[in-house]
Motif scaffolding. Structure first.
Motif, mmCIF file in Angstrom:
data_model
loop_
_atom_site.group_PDB
_atom_site.id
_atom_site.type_symbol
_atom_site.label_atom_id
_atom_site.label_comp_id
_atom_site.label_asym_id
_atom_site.label_seq_id
_atom_site.Cartn_x
_atom_site.Cartn_y
_atom_site.Cartn_z
ATOM 1 N N ARG A 174 0.827 -1.209 0.000
ATOM 2 C CA ARG A 174 0.000 0.000 0.000
ATOM 3 C C ARG A 174 0.864 1.262 0.000
ATOM 4 N NH1 ARG A 174 -5.524 -0.670 3.159
ATOM 5 N NH2 ARG A 174 -6.102 -2.713 2.382
ATOM 6 N N HIS A 175 1.972 1.189 0.728
ATOM 7 C CA HIS A 175 2.906 2.317 0.715
ATOM 8 C C HIS A 175 3.467 2.549 -0.683
ATOM 9 C CE1 HIS A 175 3.615 4.140 4.585
ATOM 10 N NE2 HIS A 175 3.387 2.973 5.166
ATOM 11 N N PHE A 176 3.865 1.439 -1.304
ATOM 12 C CA PHE A 176 4.438 1.549 -2.642
ATOM 13 C C PHE A 176 3.432 2.189 -3.604
ATOM 14 C CE2 PHE A 176 4.987 -0.277 -6.886
ATOM 15 C CZ PHE A 176 6.279 0.124 -7.173
ATOM 16 N N ILE A 177 2.198 1.730 -3.535
ATOM 17 C CA ILE A 177 1.170 2.286 -4.424
ATOM 18 C C ILE A 177 0.888 3.748 -4.068
ATOM 19 C CG2 ILE A 177 -1.241 2.116 -5.144
ATOM 20 C CD1 ILE A 177 0.558 -0.083 -6.303
ATOM 21 N N SER A 196 15.116 4.497 -7.117
ATOM 22 C CA SER A 196 15.359 4.522 -5.676
ATOM 23 C C SER A 196 14.209 3.916 -4.887
ATOM 24 C CB SER A 196 15.654 5.945 -5.209
ATOM 25 O OG SER A 196 14.518 6.735 -5.357
ATOM 26 N N VAL A 197 13.025 3.855 -5.460
ATOM 27 C CA VAL A 197 11.916 3.241 -4.738
ATOM 28 C C VAL A 197 11.667 1.826 -5.249
ATOM 29 C CG1 VAL A 197 9.485 3.395 -4.117
ATOM 30 C CG2 VAL A 197 10.863 5.479 -4.300
ATOM 31 N N LEU A 198 11.476 1.710 -6.562
ATOM 32 C CA LEU A 198 11.089 0.402 -7.077
ATOM 33 C C LEU A 198 12.252 -0.588 -7.021
ATOM 34 C CD1 LEU A 198 8.928 -0.187 -10.274
ATOM 35 C CD2 LEU A 198 10.305 -1.921 -9.177
ATOM 36 N N THR A 199 13.318 -0.343 -7.755
ATOM 37 C CA THR A 199 14.351 -1.386 -7.856
ATOM 38 C C THR A 199 15.237 -1.452 -6.614
ATOM 39 O OG1 THR A 199 15.966 0.034 -8.966
ATOM 40 C CG2 THR A 199 14.398 -1.136 -10.349
ATOM 41 N N ASP A 200 15.660 -0.309 -6.099
ATOM 42 C CA ASP A 200 16.607 -0.350 -4.984
ATOM 43 C C ASP A 200 15.970 -0.814 -3.684
ATOM 44 O OD1 ASP A 200 18.466 0.548 -6.707
ATOM 45 O OD2 ASP A 200 18.791 2.496 -5.774
ATOM 46 N N ARG A 201 14.713 -0.503 -3.482
ATOM 47 C CA ARG A 201 14.153 -0.769 -2.169
ATOM 48 C C ARG A 201 12.926 -1.696 -2.198
ATOM 49 N NH1 ARG A 201 18.550 0.242 -0.529
ATOM 50 N NH2 ARG A 201 19.152 2.094 0.655
ATOM 51 N N VAL A 230 2.520 -9.881 -5.620
ATOM 52 C CA VAL A 230 2.520 -10.115 -7.066
ATOM 53 C C VAL A 230 1.675 -9.070 -7.783
ATOM 54 C CG1 VAL A 230 1.611 -11.720 -8.788
ATOM 55 C CG2 VAL A 230 3.047 -12.572 -6.929
ATOM 56 N N ALA A 231 0.502 -8.810 -7.256
ATOM 57 C CA ALA A 231 -0.380 -7.818 -7.883
ATOM 58 C C ALA A 231 0.268 -6.442 -7.865
ATOM 59 C CB ALA A 231 -1.727 -7.787 -7.166
ATOM 60 N N THR A 232 0.947 -6.117 -6.774
ATOM 61 C CA THR A 232 1.574 -4.797 -6.661
ATOM 62 C C THR A 232 2.734 -4.655 -7.643
ATOM 63 O OG1 THR A 232 1.021 -4.826 -4.313
ATOM 64 C CG2 THR A 232 2.573 -3.144 -5.053
ATOM 65 N N LEU A 233 3.562 -5.688 -7.706
ATOM 66 C CA LEU A 233 4.703 -5.631 -8.621
ATOM 67 C C LEU A 233 4.238 -5.428 -10.063
ATOM 68 C CD1 LEU A 233 7.068 -8.400 -7.226
ATOM 69 C CD2 LEU A 233 7.615 -5.982 -7.542
ATOM 70 N N ARG A 234 3.240 -6.164 -10.429
ATOM 71 C CA ARG A 234 2.764 -6.044 -11.815
ATOM 72 C C ARG A 234 2.115 -4.691 -12.061
ATOM 73 N NH1 ARG A 234 2.587 -10.775 -14.906
ATOM 74 N NH2 ARG A 234 1.102 -9.804 -16.329
ATOM 75 N N LEU A 235 1.343 -4.263 -11.116
ATOM 76 C CA LEU A 235 0.698 -2.959 -11.287
ATOM 77 C C LEU A 235 1.754 -1.853 -11.337
ATOM 78 C CD1 LEU A 235 -1.882 -1.281 -11.441
ATOM 79 C CD2 LEU A 235 -1.984 -1.296 -8.937
ATOM 80 N N GLY A 236 2.739 -1.947 -10.453
ATOM 81 C CA GLY A 236 3.800 -0.939 -10.433
ATOM 82 C C GLY A 236 4.558 -0.902 -11.744
ATOM 83 N N LEU A 237 4.935 -2.061 -12.237
ATOM 84 C CA LEU A 237 5.656 -2.109 -13.505
ATOM 85 C C LEU A 237 4.795 -1.565 -14.633
ATOM 86 C CD1 LEU A 237 8.192 -3.075 -15.062
ATOM 87 C CD2 LEU A 237 6.956 -5.221 -15.475
ATOM 88 N N ASN A 238 3.549 -2.002 -14.650
ATOM 89 C CA ASN A 238 2.597 -1.553 -15.665
ATOM 90 C C ASN A 238 2.522 -0.027 -15.713
ATOM 91 O OD1 ASN A 238 0.067 -0.654 -16.683
ATOM 92 N ND2 ASN A 238 -0.734 -2.755 -16.573
#
Length: 907
Positions: free
Chosen positions: A683-686, A718-723, A747-755
């Motif tokens: 949720r933080h990532f999103i 700095s947010v997605l790949t590093d952390r 899994v849902a978050t990773l895909r949504l984030g990449l998308n």
RNA sequence: AGGCACGUAGCUCAGUGGGAGAGCACUACCUUGACACGGUAGGGGUCCGCGGUUCAAUCCCGCGCGUGCCUACCA
């Protein structure tokens, strides 16, 4: 459309193959095509700059055209129907000069047309050993057309390589038939409304190209010269006065003398008649506030014509015309003692002039200076040598044609003009209605417009251009009547008056008394280029299409041609439509070489782009370009290309990992998209992603693509790949005690984030984003191309709840970073497991980390984790929320046993 | 001479009325489970100068200096 097996992807990103694939695929599928059936409100119209087809490509082209493409791609993803044409500016002097040099040919107007003379027959004479081959004008034009076609292909290839999302069905050239029709129609309309006129008038003239040039094409260069102090006599007096001049060779063209009315030194002379030395011509002395008492001796000679001020005086005082400089720059024959050429001693005058006749300025000047040293040539016997002192060197600014090599002369010739001076106020108002990006560029337009001094001289005495569609009736004596030109009929356009007969005449009457003469001049190339919005909209040909596409939305261009291209385009829109040609002007800066000089072909400091594209990928080159804000000059820096390439490779690897990890939907759901995102870390990532979407979108709406790239890139690294990726990996793999729901959330978050991130990058990096999109996300979402996928919105992220602990992600990242730092200090790698990690923290920090602790713990590879709870009140250093107190690395072992999960303890 | 823009780390450049930043370069370290086409960390500053406003100025104002461009000056 099927999904790609991630395992089958190559280990390294193979840019050449991927780029070639998408260049071909985009062409086949037509995703960049304009749809004429959609409404104007849904359409985004680009007035693409037609590049000058000069056969040389450099990184500056990649730079500025990428800026426009990025903005276009954003609009396309916003759902706009894009009209993005490409034109080629092939008419005009650059092409003529290139053809002359390439084939080593010159035009001879007397030569007949040689049918079928082609490129193959006119071999380039590289060594230029022989005198130039002469060809007829029609043959020359054919050679221009043939060579420009080759050059256009080179440009087209470059534009495809850098991924410009142009609709290649909307291609035009400024010399093609439709452009010729448009330019000639424009002229006819100007004439009909009294906006075009021809006039015999002093005009800036290039003696090498032998053509008139417009105010906008003039530039100044510093030139070394010399001041010559020359004594003039006064009629009926034995006294004299001294003028200072840099151009003594124009003495024969002297028609007056002037000084400032308040200048006490010369006040008594006003109204009297001066006598020139050498030629002993009587000329009037008059006062003028334009004379500057501080310059030279304060009194000066007025010649026809030394400079633009001479023209002003010549007009104001109704002085006679004594044109001695010919169109070729050589001094013409004149006869003192004949009407218009008075002299107190014509015989001596003619003898002296004979010594300079036929010479160019420089040669004539040396002779005149010698003549001035002779006391016999004084304007009155008693005065001594006219030259009062040895010439004094000075450096001064001299006007040049921007493409020329020798100073411009002012020569009285007959030219066609378009009225602009009387419409200055309207032109300024038009400029105010347009949004300039960056805004301060509007000032340049205002300055130029307000300072305009001449109407637009649109005729050029050249060959490869659009002919001016007029003829002149000849009287019984065979003299043309310029006051009553015969205009072409609109339905006959395009016409060439040198080969076509005017309405009501037949070919046999050409150049015959009582017949007609065809205009041989062509238009200034800007006369056609200023119609690019109308060329794209098929003005005058397809009224419905024109209404749909005019005015355009954006005009991308560089700042040095605000006074020409932008200015004239606004002028044409005002003249023909009474409106602005586009809503936004988007100004790119220049590419400077490392010495901060503008890169240009003539300076020989350009960098060829194809090799850069090969080395750093097309997206890498676009990344460099996308980092430069509008209006800002950028130093060419190959390191930026390297950084761009690194981003591309990182995207490739990160995407490969994410998609491989998430190839199958979570076991509890049909698709990834429907799985609930429930975990605190996710949720933080999103939540942070929401911020990025908001900022990037706002930046794009302000045309600030560099800002959009910056926020997206920062988030990605700095947010997605590093952390986030490091923290969530274990859960995404289902390690340890991960529940199906928690894993599904990851899994849902990773895909949504990449998308979402891919779509944010897509305008800048069209190749790598399309490649990744095609593996998996495209088939899943039903948007075959990412470039037709919708721009990310907050609505797509609305189903994810807000995080409960505001500091959880921030703290997890900080602790993770601190642990990594400690591992580095201990000389271990980040991935090395730790047998014990003890972290001291306040109860609040401990509590905030609780919902993300499992992820954090996994990422640090801690076999045992101890909390040391610090009393918040007792902390000595309030800035430290936590500290890594103990970290014991496991010894490196070949046996890669995953660390056994052990419970965290608190003390 | 006027106008516009710019002046921040060795380089290229963000940035903001309160903590001086990024990337590159440099130095040291690391085969890690997406990535050595990678990663972790470190050193490095008169935010051009001088005044003013402010509790507080790299930021706002004024005056300089320097750079670039545009315009003007062409005797």
């Amino acid at each position: 459309m099927t999904k790609v097996s991630i395992e089958s992807l190559p280990q390294h990103f193979e840019s050449a193959a991927v780029e070639a694939k998408w260049i071909a695929r985009w062409e086949e599928t037509g995703i960049y095509h304009y749809d004429p059936t959609r409404s104007r409100e849904d359409t985004f119209v680009v007035d693409t700059p037609p590049p000058t087809v000069s056969g040389s490509l450099h990184v500056g082209h990649v730079f500025s055209y990428t800026h426009a493409d990025i903005l276009v791609r954003y609009q396309r993803m916003k759902g706009k129907n894009i009209f993005y044409p490409m034109g080629w500016d092939d008419n005009g002097l650059p092409t003529e000069r290139r053809v002359q040099n390439y084939f080593h040919v010159r035009v001879d107007l007397r030569k007949p047309y040689e049918p079928g003379l082609t490129l193959a027959q006119v071999e380039p004479d590289v060594a230029k050993r022989n005198p130039p081959r002469t060809v007829s004008r029609p043959n020359f034009i054919e050679l221009c057309e043939q060579l420009t076609r080759v050059d256009e292909d080179a440009f087209k290839n470059l534009w495809r390589r850098v991924g410009l999302s142009v609709d290649w069905r909307q291609e035009y050239a400024t010399i093609d038939a439709r452009s010729r029709v448009a330019a000639q129609r424009s002229f006819l309309e100007c004439f009909a409304h009294g906006q075009a006129y021809n006039q015999e008038a002093p005009t800036s003239w290039d003696i090498d190209f032998q053509t008139a040039v417009a105010q906008a094409e003039i530039e100044e260069r510093p030139v070394k010269g010399q001041f010559h102090d020359i004594a003039f006599g006064i009629e009926g007096s034995d006294t004299s006065f001294v003028i200072a001049t840099t151009r003594p060779e124009l003495l024969a063209a002297c028609v007056g003398i002037t000084a400032h009315p308040d200048d006490a030194r010369y006040r008594e002379l006003f109204g009297k008649t001066a006598v020139t030395p050498l030629y002993r011509a009587p000329v009037p002395i008059f006062p003028s506030t334009l004379a500057d008492p501080t310059k030279g001796t304060g009194i000066l000679m007025v010649c026809t014509f030394g400079d633009a001020t001479d023209v002003t005086w010549w007009r104001q005082e109704a002085l006679p015309l004594r044109q001695i400089v010919g169109k070729d720059g050589r001094l013409s024959p004149v006869a003192f003692g004949t009407p218009g050429w008075p002299s107190l001693d014509p015989e001596a005058a003619n003898q002296l002039y004979a010594q300079i006749q036929g010479k160019r300025n420089d040669g004539a000047r040396a002779v005149v200076v010698e003549q001035l040293r002779d006391p016999a040539n004084a304007s009155a016997k008693a005065l001594g040598a006219p030259l009062q002192a040895e010439p004094k060197p000075i450096e001064r600014a001299v006007k040049f044609f921007e493409k020329g090599d020798r100073p411009l002369e002012i020569v009285s010739t007959r030219q066609w003009f378009v009225r602009l001076l009387e419409r200055k106020d309207e032109m300024l108002a038009m400029g105010d209605r347009i949004e300039w990006h960056p805004p301060f560029m509007a000032t340049r337009y205002r300055n130029w417009t307000a300072g305009l001094q001449l109407d637009w001289c649109v005729s050029r005495q050249r060959f490869f251009g659009v002919p001016i569609p007029v003829w002149y009736p000849l009287d019984a004596g065979g003299n043309p009547d310029f006051e009553h030109p015969i205009l072409a009929r609109p339905e006959h356009l395009p016409v060439d008056p040198t080969t076509d007969a005017p309405p009501g005449y037949d070919a046999s009457q050409r150049n015959a008394p009582g017949g007609f003469a065809g205009e041989t001049d062509v238009f200034d190339t800007w006369f056609t280029s200023s119609l690019t919005p109308q060329l794209g909209s098929h003005w005058g040909v397809d009224a419905e299409r024109h209404a749909q596409l005019f005015p355009a939305d954006i005009r991308p261009q560089s700042h040095e041609i605000i006074r020409t291209w932008a200015f004239y385009t606004i002028a044409k829109a005002l003249l023909h439509e009474g409106t602005i040609p586009w809503r936004h002007v988007v100004i790119s800066g220049w590419v400077l070489d490392p010495d901060r000089k503008k890169m240009s072909k003539s300076k020989g400091n350009t960098v060829t782009p194809i090799q850069l594209l090969d080395t750093y990928t097309a997206d890498g080159a676009r990344y460099w370009s996308a980092n430069a804000r509008l209006g800002t000059d950028t130093a060419f820096d190959e390191k930026m290309f390297k950084v761009g390439r690194r981003l591309v490779v990182k995207l490739f690897n990160a995407a490969k990992y994410v998609l491989a990890q998430t190839a199958e939907p979570p076991e509890t759901h049909e698709t990834h998209a429907t799985h609930a995102i429930t975990e605190e870390l996710d949720r933080h990532f999103i939540a942070e992603l929401r911020g990025v979407v908001t900022e990037a979108t706002a930046a794009f709406e302000r045309f600030e693509y560099a800002e959009a790239l910056s926020v997206t890139e920062k988030f990605f690294w700095s947010v997605l790949t590093d952390r986030y990726l490091e923290l969530v990996k274990g859960r995404a793999r289902g390690d340890g005690e991960t529940t199906a729901a928690a894993r599904g959330s990851a899994v849902a978050t990773l895909r949504l984030g990449l998308n979402v991130v891919l779509r944010l990058f897509a305008p800048m990096l069209p190749f790598i984003t399309e490649e990744i999109w095609s593996w998996d996300l495209g088939p899943e979402t039903g948007h075959a191309s990412i470039h037709r996928a919708p721009w990310p919105t907050l609505a797509e992220l609305a189903h994810v709840g807000e995080p409960a602990e505001p500091r959880a992600f921030e703290l997890a990242r900080a602790v993770f970073g601190a642990v990594n730092r400690r591992k580095t200090e201990l000389g271990g790698s980040i991935g090395r497991p730790a047998s014990l990690i003890a972290v001291a923290a306040t109860p609040a920090v401990r509590r905030a980390l609780d919902p993300v602790f499992a992820d954090l713990r996994w990422a640090t590879r801690a076999r045992q984790w101890q909390w040391i709870i610090r009393d918040a009140a007792g902390t000595t250093d309030a800035a430290e929320d936590f500290s890594v107190e103990v970290l014991v690395l496991e010894p490196p072992s070949d046996a890669a046993e995953p660390p056994a999960a052990t419970a965290a303890t608190e003390e």
